[in-house]
Design an enzyme around this catalytic site. Sequence first.
Site, mmCIF file in Angstrom:
data_model
loop_
_atom_site.group_PDB
_atom_site.id
_atom_site.type_symbol
_atom_site.label_atom_id
_atom_site.label_comp_id
_atom_site.label_asym_id
_atom_site.label_seq_id
_atom_site.Cartn_x
_atom_site.Cartn_y
_atom_site.Cartn_z
ATOM 1 N N GLU A 76 -10.975 -64.855 30.813
ATOM 2 C CA GLU A 76 -11.315 -65.299 29.454
ATOM 3 C C GLU A 76 -10.562 -64.474 28.436
ATOM 4 O O GLU A 76 -10.182 -63.338 28.709
ATOM 5 C CB GLU A 76 -12.834 -65.102 29.229
ATOM 6 C CG GLU A 76 -13.683 -65.885 30.210
ATOM 7 C CD GLU A 76 -15.148 -65.446 30.192
ATOM 8 O OE1 GLU A 76 -15.578 -64.789 29.227
ATOM 9 O OE2 GLU A 76 -15.842 -65.772 31.168
ATOM 10 N N LYS A 135 -10.348 -62.035 25.391
ATOM 11 C CA LYS A 135 -11.253 -61.023 24.850
ATOM 12 C C LYS A 135 -11.192 -61.121 23.331
ATOM 13 O O LYS A 135 -10.242 -60.661 22.704
ATOM 14 C CB LYS A 135 -10.838 -59.632 25.332
ATOM 15 C CG LYS A 135 -11.856 -58.568 24.987
ATOM 16 C CD LYS A 135 -11.533 -57.275 25.700
ATOM 17 C CE LYS A 135 -12.602 -56.220 25.492
ATOM 18 N NZ LYS A 135 -12.931 -55.958 24.106
ATOM 19 N N ASP A 175 -11.771 -60.469 19.592
ATOM 20 C CA ASP A 175 -11.905 -59.186 18.914
ATOM 21 C C ASP A 175 -12.911 -59.313 17.776
ATOM 22 O O ASP A 175 -12.544 -59.457 16.617
ATOM 23 C CB ASP A 175 -10.530 -58.748 18.390
ATOM 24 C CG ASP A 175 -10.519 -57.279 18.024
ATOM 25 O OD1 ASP A 175 -11.532 -56.594 18.273
ATOM 26 O OD2 ASP A 175 -9.498 -56.821 17.484
ATOM 27 N N TYR A 179 -20.214 -66.370 25.915
ATOM 28 C CA TYR A 179 -19.636 -66.170 27.238
ATOM 29 C C TYR A 179 -20.642 -65.708 28.290
ATOM 30 O O TYR A 179 -20.272 -65.441 29.418
ATOM 31 C CB TYR A 179 -18.440 -65.210 27.180
ATOM 32 C CG TYR A 179 -18.635 -63.991 26.303
ATOM 33 C CD1 TYR A 179 -19.483 -62.971 26.680
ATOM 34 C CD2 TYR A 179 -17.954 -63.876 25.097
ATOM 35 C CE1 TYR A 179 -19.660 -61.862 25.887
ATOM 36 C CE2 TYR A 179 -18.123 -62.762 24.288
ATOM 37 C CZ TYR A 179 -18.982 -61.749 24.685
ATOM 38 O OH TYR A 179 -19.158 -60.655 23.891
ATOM 39 N N LYS A 188 -6.668 -54.713 28.378
ATOM 40 C CA LYS A 188 -6.402 -54.616 26.942
ATOM 41 C C LYS A 188 -4.904 -54.718 26.679
ATOM 42 O O LYS A 188 -4.108 -54.087 27.374
ATOM 43 C CB LYS A 188 -6.912 -53.266 26.410
ATOM 44 C CG LYS A 188 -8.416 -53.113 26.544
ATOM 45 C CD LYS A 188 -9.140 -53.617 25.317
ATOM 46 C CE LYS A 188 -9.030 -52.649 24.185
ATOM 47 N NZ LYS A 188 -10.240 -52.301 23.515
ATOM 48 N N CYS A 218 32.814 -56.126 7.346
ATOM 49 C CA CYS A 218 32.439 -56.224 8.759
ATOM 50 C C CYS A 218 32.621 -54.862 9.436
ATOM 51 O O CYS A 218 33.692 -54.261 9.332
ATOM 52 C CB CYS A 218 33.304 -57.269 9.459
ATOM 53 S SG CYS A 218 33.015 -57.306 11.244
ATOM 54 N N CYS A 260 35.720 -55.352 12.037
ATOM 55 C CA CYS A 260 37.109 -55.663 11.699
ATOM 56 C C CYS A 260 37.400 -55.453 10.220
ATOM 57 O O CYS A 260 38.490 -55.784 9.752
ATOM 58 C CB CYS A 260 37.438 -57.098 12.116
ATOM 59 S SG CYS A 260 36.523 -58.328 11.183
ATOM 60 N N CYS A 279 30.825 -62.512 8.815
ATOM 61 C CA CYS A 279 32.227 -62.141 8.964
ATOM 62 C C CYS A 279 32.915 -63.419 9.420
ATOM 63 O O CYS A 279 32.550 -63.989 10.450
ATOM 64 C CB CYS A 279 32.380 -61.059 10.033
ATOM 65 S SG CYS A 279 34.076 -60.889 10.605
ATOM 66 N N CYS A 319 37.633 -61.611 15.044
ATOM 67 C CA CYS A 319 36.810 -60.384 14.980
ATOM 68 C C CYS A 319 36.392 -59.976 16.394
ATOM 69 O O CYS A 319 35.743 -60.748 17.114
ATOM 70 C CB CYS A 319 35.573 -60.626 14.116
ATOM 71 S SG CYS A 319 34.350 -59.298 14.227
HETATM 72 S S1 IVH Z 1 -18.311 -60.083 28.770
HETATM 73 C C1 IVH Z 1 -20.827 -57.430 31.276
HETATM 74 N N1 IVH Z 1 -16.508 -61.692 27.737
HETATM 75 O O1 IVH Z 1 -15.809 -57.087 24.775
HETATM 76 C C2 IVH Z 1 -19.826 -58.153 30.474
HETATM 77 N N2 IVH Z 1 -17.037 -59.692 26.566
HETATM 78 O O2 IVH Z 1 -16.520 -54.151 26.291
HETATM 79 C C3 IVH Z 1 -20.117 -58.145 29.030
HETATM 80 N N3 IVH Z 1 -15.831 -59.430 24.453
HETATM 81 O O3 IVH Z 1 -19.084 -55.976 24.235
HETATM 82 C C4 IVH Z 1 -19.080 -58.672 28.143
HETATM 83 N N4 IVH Z 1 -14.726 -61.329 24.548
HETATM 84 O O4 IVH Z 1 -18.003 -57.559 22.513
HETATM 85 C C5 IVH Z 1 -17.184 -60.530 27.605
HETATM 86 N N5 IVH Z 1 -14.981 -63.222 26.927
HETATM 87 C C6 IVH Z 1 -15.649 -62.077 26.786
HETATM 88 C C7 IVH Z 1 -15.461 -61.233 25.671
HETATM 89 C C8 IVH Z 1 -16.179 -60.036 25.606
HETATM 90 C C9 IVH Z 1 -14.967 -60.224 23.838
HETATM 91 C C10 IVH Z 1 -16.269 -58.108 23.945
HETATM 92 C C11 IVH Z 1 -17.763 -57.937 23.843
HETATM 93 C C12 IVH Z 1 -18.099 -56.806 24.758
HETATM 94 C C13 IVH Z 1 -16.799 -56.089 24.895
HETATM 95 C C14 IVH Z 1 -16.666 -55.490 26.285
#
Ligand code: IVH
Length: 673
Positions: free
Chosen positions: A115, A117, A119, A228, A315, A409, A412, A427, A432
């Site tokens: 999935e 992640k 932010d 999620y 990450k 240039c 040249c 140029c 050249c």
């Molecule tokens: S699962 C036990 N899935 O990342 C698993 N976390 O350090 C719990 N996060 O606190 C998290 N996207 O804030 C999961 N697709 C995703 C996520 C996700 C972002 C964040 C969430 C969590 C931190 C994990």
Amino acid sequence: MGVPAVARKEHAKLAADLREHDYRYYVLADPRITDDAYDALFRRLLQLEDTHPELRAHDSPSQRVGGSVTRDFPTVTHATPMLSLANTYSAADVADFDRRVRELLEGRAPRYHCELKLDGVAFTLHYRDGVLAAGATRGDGQSGDDITANLRTIRALPLRIRETVPGVDEFEARGEAYMRKDAFRALNAQREADGEKLFANPRNSTAGTLKMQDSALVAARQIDAAMYTLIAKNSGIGSQKDAMSALARMGFPVNGHSRVCDSLEEVMAYCEEWEWRRDELPYDIDGVVIKVDSFNDQDILGSISRSPRWAIAYKFSARTATTVLRGVTFQVGRTGAVTPVAELEPVLLAGSTIRRATLHNEDFMRDLDLHKGDTVVVEKGGDVIPKVSSVELARRPADSEGIRFTGTCPACDTRLVRPEGVAAWFCENPACPEQIRSRLEHFASRRAMDIDGLGESVVDALVTNGFVRTPADLYALAEHAGAMAALVRFGERKVSKLLAGIERSKKQRFDRVLFAIGIRFVGEGVAKLLAGRFPSFEHVANATVQEMEAVSGIGPVISASVKRFFEDEQALALVAQLLSRGVAGSPVADGGQVPIPFFDGKTFVLTGTLGKYTRDEAKAVIERCGGTVTGSVSSRTDYVLAGAEAGSKLDKARTLGVEVLTEEDFIAALPSD
Ligand code: IVH
């Protein structure tokens, strides 16, 4: 005194309709009515509730606008702790994770659910009998703040679920609240106008928003969410993939870019793909979450301290670094365009050492107002080449010199010209040496003719010693083998290796030859499209602009440039010479099919109306790139391409968690340079 049955009925119908419209708008991004029509329904609902306050139920759509003010958020203990994830930063770390998982599963290979992640800020929601009862922040994982009033204002979250899971009357759904980049920019612009302090990034603004005491202010901010995690007893759900589908069916927003992966290689491909594509998304992601898919396997693996053994976060590497500018040099490209390049103190950025960064053109350089010895921020963005994004003025050395763009240039000494309306200086000297070298390097490069042994230094030696001027000259080099071998540092072995590489390159596919000769706007992808339709130099040279534009992915700019190229005497001489020396390019395989990784082997379903393609055209493009188009959405569908007024196929895609592409996504994935 009860509420009249007609009013009760009208209210129930309005509430259900508004819920449906919220879902279509905020979760499916596919509204069915105008904002005005929505507002009219909403006003009518409020009116009924004003007259009959008993109708103002907890899950009424009117209860999203906020209004309650909380001084201190009460602390709530999470029934199930909210774990965090161990972080990894490299492919090797992910491989270690995979190895540990297999060991604990006694050698069995797990299926992974990958999935994005997101932010943002994690939160949890508690539902009882299908209705949102409470919501909280993650806090320290054991207990968090009760921010129910604020979470209720997030329009993508259902106050009442759409569908129940049999046997489940109580559950928790967990996910991430985040702010889209456009909403974030708009918020900051407003704050700037109001003289308020700006948020540093979308995550900070989301966190700040969810902690506001007045939920009416939260309601005014555009916060999104994606779920999620589903925690439900007796649900019969056995995997993360099925949990996500169940969440989607219940009406929760879930991110559409998840992917099931059956091997470490697939997992890494997903990580790399998104590290590369992250800038295409309208929201920030900071990595990928890799989860063991089966709940049974998750139980076997268990957790240590605060993080599970069955999941890990990969990450993405940080993409900015600070370093010192040594000076600026100027580089001449194969078209003669002169690019300023920042020469830097070496610095580690996103996994590689950076010594140079592009400054694009004169205007970009002037806007930065660079001085020698400046401390600069370098950034690796959506583009592959790092760029200098800003200067830390506070750290500028006293009386350092400003750096100006060059007038001549660097190779040249010819005076540079800047054509009207163009950002680059050129140029225009056809002889050249730097241009000649760049053209040859491009011709020999891995993605073009892929000639072994013809790197930068060899090209330099060949040009400096007068052996080669055009790519066609390479194919007459054999006559000079003796003279070449006499060159210092060349030697016979090196010469024969080079000649063998050149000879082999005669067999390269025609699209590579077309790319190699350096026609403006003809990158690798366009070359493939052209070669798929016009299989030889003769065909391309004789193609009319209309014929070229009939190929999807080729527009007027490209076709005009190709036409211009084949009208130029020097270019024609080059092509004639290549042909006479046996470089015609071998045919492109598969009767014109040109596999492109994004499409190759994938199954697509088309729905709705596209703006730039008819359905048949889109189908033809997908098929030419190696994909298949089918009529209905199933779990085997890889992508649904949704145009305007997409209907049930889009709904089905969301329910099954199939990735949905907009027309823009589709066009972005098409090969063109
Ligand atoms: S699962 C036990 N899935 O990342 C698993 N976390 O350090 C719990 N996060 O606190 C998290 N996207 O804030 C999961 N697709 C995703 C996520 C996700 C972002 C964040 C969430 C969590 C931190 C994990």
